[in-house]
Design a protein around this motif. Structure first.
Motif, mmCIF file in Angstrom:
data_model
loop_
_atom_site.group_PDB
_atom_site.id
_atom_site.type_symbol
_atom_site.label_atom_id
_atom_site.label_comp_id
_atom_site.label_asym_id
_atom_site.label_seq_id
_atom_site.Cartn_x
_atom_site.Cartn_y
_atom_site.Cartn_z
ATOM 1 N N GLY A 290 -6.149 30.099 -40.768
ATOM 2 C CA GLY A 290 -5.547 29.571 -39.908
ATOM 3 C C GLY A 290 -6.286 27.939 -40.033
ATOM 4 O O GLY A 290 -6.849 27.439 -41.227
ATOM 5 N N LEU A 291 -6.169 26.717 -39.135
ATOM 6 C CA LEU A 291 -6.172 25.859 -39.116
ATOM 7 C C LEU A 291 -6.804 25.072 -37.931
ATOM 8 O O LEU A 291 -5.872 25.532 -37.055
ATOM 9 C CB LEU A 291 -5.437 25.034 -40.013
ATOM 10 C CG LEU A 291 -3.673 25.144 -39.482
ATOM 11 C CD1 LEU A 291 -3.780 23.398 -38.420
ATOM 12 C CD2 LEU A 291 -2.254 25.069 -40.540
ATOM 13 N N PHE A 292 -7.557 23.888 -37.915
ATOM 14 C CA PHE A 292 -7.190 23.447 -37.348
ATOM 15 C C PHE A 292 -6.683 21.460 -37.711
ATOM 16 O O PHE A 292 -7.569 21.259 -38.616
ATOM 17 C CB PHE A 292 -9.201 22.703 -36.752
ATOM 18 C CG PHE A 292 -9.031 21.969 -35.059
ATOM 19 C CD1 PHE A 292 -9.066 22.810 -34.488
ATOM 20 C CD2 PHE A 292 -9.376 20.831 -35.421
ATOM 21 C CE1 PHE A 292 -9.323 21.759 -32.956
ATOM 22 C CE2 PHE A 292 -9.959 20.359 -34.638
ATOM 23 C CZ PHE A 292 -9.501 20.686 -33.173
ATOM 24 N N VAL A 293 -6.445 20.645 -36.341
ATOM 25 C CA VAL A 293 -6.392 19.162 -36.686
ATOM 26 C C VAL A 293 -6.862 18.048 -35.540
ATOM 27 O O VAL A 293 -6.985 19.245 -35.042
ATOM 28 C CB VAL A 293 -5.189 18.777 -36.982
ATOM 29 C CG1 VAL A 293 -4.925 17.549 -37.133
ATOM 30 C CG2 VAL A 293 -4.681 20.018 -38.239
ATOM 31 N N GLY A 294 -7.993 17.390 -35.595
ATOM 32 C CA GLY A 294 -8.110 16.576 -34.867
ATOM 33 C C GLY A 294 -8.140 14.886 -34.732
ATOM 34 O O GLY A 294 -8.270 15.301 -35.363
ATOM 35 N N ASP B 293 -8.063 17.761 -30.350
ATOM 36 C CA ASP B 293 -7.538 17.990 -31.058
ATOM 37 C C ASP B 293 -6.116 17.976 -30.735
ATOM 38 O O ASP B 293 -5.668 17.608 -30.232
ATOM 39 C CB ASP B 293 -7.740 19.337 -30.272
ATOM 40 C CG ASP B 293 -6.784 19.637 -29.239
ATOM 41 O OD1 ASP B 293 -7.072 19.024 -27.862
ATOM 42 O OD2 ASP B 293 -6.051 21.211 -29.272
ATOM 43 N N MET B 294 -5.487 18.621 -32.034
ATOM 44 C CA MET B 294 -3.558 17.837 -32.303
ATOM 45 C C MET B 294 -3.259 19.862 -32.358
ATOM 46 O O MET B 294 -2.185 20.178 -32.505
ATOM 47 C CB MET B 294 -3.363 17.200 -33.731
ATOM 48 C CG MET B 294 -4.357 16.127 -33.456
ATOM 49 S SD MET B 294 -3.258 14.940 -34.970
ATOM 50 C CE MET B 294 -4.758 13.887 -34.920
ATOM 51 N N ALA B 295 -3.822 20.194 -33.457
ATOM 52 C CA ALA B 295 -3.547 21.980 -33.194
ATOM 53 C C ALA B 295 -5.192 22.981 -33.413
ATOM 54 O O ALA B 295 -6.243 22.380 -34.396
ATOM 55 C CB ALA B 295 -2.589 21.724 -34.627
ATOM 56 N N LEU B 296 -4.387 23.849 -33.300
ATOM 57 C CA LEU B 296 -5.082 24.918 -33.512
ATOM 58 C C LEU B 296 -4.808 26.374 -33.475
ATOM 59 O O LEU B 296 -4.058 26.606 -32.806
ATOM 60 C CB LEU B 296 -6.623 24.891 -32.335
ATOM 61 C CG LEU B 296 -7.368 26.810 -33.129
ATOM 62 C CD1 LEU B 296 -7.976 27.250 -34.318
ATOM 63 C CD2 LEU B 296 -7.890 26.644 -31.350
ATOM 64 N N TYR B 297 -4.345 26.320 -35.164
ATOM 65 C CA TYR B 297 -3.820 28.010 -35.393
ATOM 66 C C TYR B 297 -4.266 28.851 -36.230
ATOM 67 O O TYR B 297 -4.962 28.915 -36.953
ATOM 68 C CB TYR B 297 -2.208 27.731 -36.106
ATOM 69 C CG TYR B 297 -1.511 28.383 -36.073
ATOM 70 C CD1 TYR B 297 -0.321 29.088 -35.816
ATOM 71 C CD2 TYR B 297 -1.414 29.208 -37.687
ATOM 72 C CE1 TYR B 297 0.346 30.285 -36.224
ATOM 73 C CE2 TYR B 297 -0.906 30.241 -38.242
ATOM 74 C CZ TYR B 297 0.192 30.595 -37.314
ATOM 75 O OH TYR B 297 0.640 31.860 -37.095
ATOM 76 N N ASN C 4 -12.512 16.885 -26.699
ATOM 77 C CA ASN C 4 -12.020 17.634 -25.904
ATOM 78 C C ASN C 4 -11.354 18.283 -26.449
ATOM 79 O O ASN C 4 -11.277 18.608 -28.116
ATOM 80 C CB ASN C 4 -11.118 16.203 -25.413
ATOM 81 C CG ASN C 4 -10.541 17.041 -24.137
ATOM 82 O OD1 ASN C 4 -10.479 17.954 -23.443
ATOM 83 N ND2 ASN C 4 -8.877 16.260 -23.769
ATOM 84 N N LEU C 5 -10.838 19.167 -25.568
ATOM 85 C CA LEU C 5 -10.383 20.945 -26.752
ATOM 86 C C LEU C 5 -8.969 21.107 -25.650
ATOM 87 O O LEU C 5 -9.275 21.623 -24.668
ATOM 88 C CB LEU C 5 -10.695 21.976 -26.684
ATOM 89 C CG LEU C 5 -10.124 23.103 -27.507
ATOM 90 C CD1 LEU C 5 -9.781 22.720 -29.164
ATOM 91 C CD2 LEU C 5 -11.024 24.002 -27.665
ATOM 92 N N GLY C 6 -7.532 21.007 -25.569
ATOM 93 C CA GLY C 6 -6.006 21.224 -24.510
ATOM 94 C C GLY C 6 -6.329 22.091 -25.104
ATOM 95 O O GLY C 6 -6.684 23.034 -26.243
ATOM 96 N N ILE C 7 -6.037 23.051 -24.097
ATOM 97 C CA ILE C 7 -5.069 24.268 -23.739
ATOM 98 C C ILE C 7 -3.928 24.076 -23.404
ATOM 99 O O ILE C 7 -3.329 23.547 -22.758
ATOM 100 C CB ILE C 7 -6.010 24.709 -22.642
ATOM 101 C CG1 ILE C 7 -7.278 25.083 -23.075
ATOM 102 C CG2 ILE C 7 -5.211 26.539 -22.915
ATOM 103 C CD1 ILE C 7 -8.119 26.173 -23.590
ATOM 104 N N SER C 8 -2.532 24.736 -24.455
ATOM 105 C CA SER C 8 -1.552 24.732 -23.320
ATOM 106 C C SER C 8 -1.042 26.051 -22.986
ATOM 107 O O SER C 8 -1.481 27.058 -23.750
ATOM 108 C CB SER C 8 -0.653 24.722 -25.182
ATOM 109 O OG SER C 8 -0.888 23.512 -26.114
#
Length: 105
Positions: A42-46, A61-65, A96-100
């Motif tokens: 996994g990875l996270f970018v913020g 955040d930019m990415a959570l995978y 903040n944590l965005g949701i798609s």
């Protein structure tokens, strides 16, 4: 279809440039990986920046995978905890944590 963004084109060079920014500007960006043994699962970018109407810092955040085989494991929780600690230590007043979703408005 992996994600909400699967319809967008992928630009590897742009992604690599972002990763360089993350490593060159650790006061503005964070990048974390979750590992199981020797495998990255996994990875996270913020990032953190002043809020658009304030000088106070805002983390987003930019990415959570997380790989499909490790979803439901502790990988995402570990990544989000690392983000929370980094954002707090960076002085963010808002984290903040965005949701798609695939939902269309």
């Amino acid at each position: 279809e992996e994600s909400y963004f699967s319809f967008l084109t992928f630009n590897k060079e742009k992604l690599l440039a972002l990763w360089v920014s993350i490593t060159d500007y650790p006061q503005m960006f964070c990048g974390f990986v979750a590992e199981e043994g020797d495998e990255i699962v996994g990875l996270f970018v913020g990032g953190v920046s002043p809020h658009w109407f304030s000088d106070d810092l805002f983390a987003s955040d930019m990415a959570l995978y997380v790989t499909p085989s490790h979803r439901g494991s502790s990988a995402a929780v570990r990544l989000l905890k690392a983000y929370d600690i980094w954002a707090t230590e960076s002085g963010a007043k808002v984290i903040n944590l965005g949701i798609s979703t695939r939902r269309k408005l």
